[in-house]
Motif scaffolding. Structure first.
Motif, mmCIF file in Angstrom:
data_model
loop_
_atom_site.group_PDB
_atom_site.id
_atom_site.type_symbol
_atom_site.label_atom_id
_atom_site.label_comp_id
_atom_site.label_asym_id
_atom_site.label_seq_id
_atom_site.Cartn_x
_atom_site.Cartn_y
_atom_site.Cartn_z
ATOM 1 N N ASP A 3 7.013 3.032 -0.999
ATOM 2 C CA ASP A 3 6.934 1.599 -1.284
ATOM 3 C C ASP A 3 5.533 1.178 -1.707
ATOM 4 O O ASP A 3 5.357 0.098 -2.282
ATOM 5 C CB ASP A 3 7.362 0.792 -0.055
ATOM 6 N N THR A 4 4.525 1.995 -1.384
ATOM 7 C CA THR A 4 3.147 1.618 -1.719
ATOM 8 C C THR A 4 2.608 2.363 -2.939
ATOM 9 O O THR A 4 1.435 2.214 -3.286
ATOM 10 C CB THR A 4 2.215 1.889 -0.521
ATOM 11 N N TRP A 6 1.811 3.151 -6.739
ATOM 12 C CA TRP A 6 1.666 2.415 -7.991
ATOM 13 C C TRP A 6 2.479 3.114 -9.078
ATOM 14 O O TRP A 6 2.568 4.349 -9.122
ATOM 15 C CB TRP A 6 0.209 2.345 -8.411
ATOM 16 N N PRO A 30 2.835 -2.297 -6.202
ATOM 17 C CA PRO A 30 4.020 -2.432 -5.338
ATOM 18 C C PRO A 30 4.510 -3.867 -5.190
ATOM 19 O O PRO A 30 5.709 -4.092 -4.980
ATOM 20 C CB PRO A 30 3.542 -1.868 -4.005
ATOM 21 N N ASP A 31 3.605 -4.852 -5.303
ATOM 22 C CA ASP A 31 4.029 -6.253 -5.172
ATOM 23 C C ASP A 31 4.523 -6.839 -6.487
ATOM 24 O O ASP A 31 4.822 -8.029 -6.570
ATOM 25 C CB ASP A 31 2.901 -7.108 -4.594
ATOM 26 N N GLY A 32 4.617 -6.013 -7.553
ATOM 27 C CA GLY A 32 5.152 -6.466 -8.828
ATOM 28 C C GLY A 32 4.110 -6.877 -9.844
ATOM 29 O O GLY A 32 4.436 -7.080 -11.026
#
Length: 224
Positions: A3-4, A6, A30-32
């Motif tokens: 999930d982390t 790039w 990861p946060d878009g």
């Protein structure tokens, strides 16, 4: 995929030669969030910490024009394509200093700036070296000097040694190579053989001196 991690969306070549490949990469976090970043890829380099019987390290004093600063460094340079890394490290020491290392022992492999640069660095240890008839290239260094290992650590504190490979190499010796070195005046600039005997003291060219007693210079192929 984590999930982390790039995500690389794409990479475009900007320029390339035998020493560097420069590109622009499109990245998604990861946060878009998406952004672009320059990426540099450079060939593997091999540097050598050469120590004599007095625990003195072979250093080169040279000008680095990118930062416009005179610094002390370990000898080393690029590994040529399929060349054996230890053989490349040995070759670079002789080409840059005129000294031929004895045996080579791998100390550490590291990357200096993995956020933007892919540039593997290999540091080797050689215990002792022989002075050869090889005339070092005049583009590499102003002076070659055998420096007590403890003094080299102090040179890091004083900002006289700043290149990552040299800092890593000086700090990385095995425990038996550390400790105070007696019988040597800090700051002396004489060249010494592996058995500790002084060869000469000078820094600039003496037209009357033999070729193997001239100050040393350099090659374009040294690593950044």
């Amino acid at each position: 995929m984590s999930d982390t991690q790039w995500t690389i969306l794409g990479e475009r070549l900007v320029d390339e030669n035998r020493h560097i490949r420069l590109s622009i990469a499109d990245i998604r976090l990861p946060d878009g969030v998406e952004f672009t970043q320059y990426v540099a890829r450079m060939p593997r380099c091999a540097m050598t910490l050469v120590l004599n019987d007095n625990r003195e390290v072979l250093l080169m004093y040279r000008h680095r024009w990118v930062i416009d600063q005179w610094v002390w460094e370990l000898p080393g340079g690029y590994v040529d394509h399929a060349e054996d890394v230890a053989a490349a490290a040995t070759r670079e020491v002789e080409e840059e200093t005129g000294w031929r290392p004895h045996t080579m022992q791998h100390l550490v492999t590291y990357q200096p700036a993995v956020g933007t640069l892919d540039h593997p660095q290999e540091v080797y240890l050689s215990r002792g070296a022989d002075l050869t008839d090889t005339r070092p290239d005049v583009n590499e260094a102003e002076t070659i000097r055998w420096v007590p290992l403890d003094e080299a650590m102090q040179m890091i504190d004083r900002g006289e040694i700043i290149r990552a490979a040299t800092v890593v190499g000086v700090y990385r010796p095995l425990p038996e190579d550390r400790g105070s070195v007696a019988g040597r005046t800090p700051g002396s600039a004489d060249l010494r053989s592996p058995n500790g005997s002084a060869l000469l003291t000078r820094s600039r060219a003496d037209p009357a001196a033999p070729a193997d007693q001239q100050p040393f210079g350099a090659r374009q192929a040294s690593c950044a």
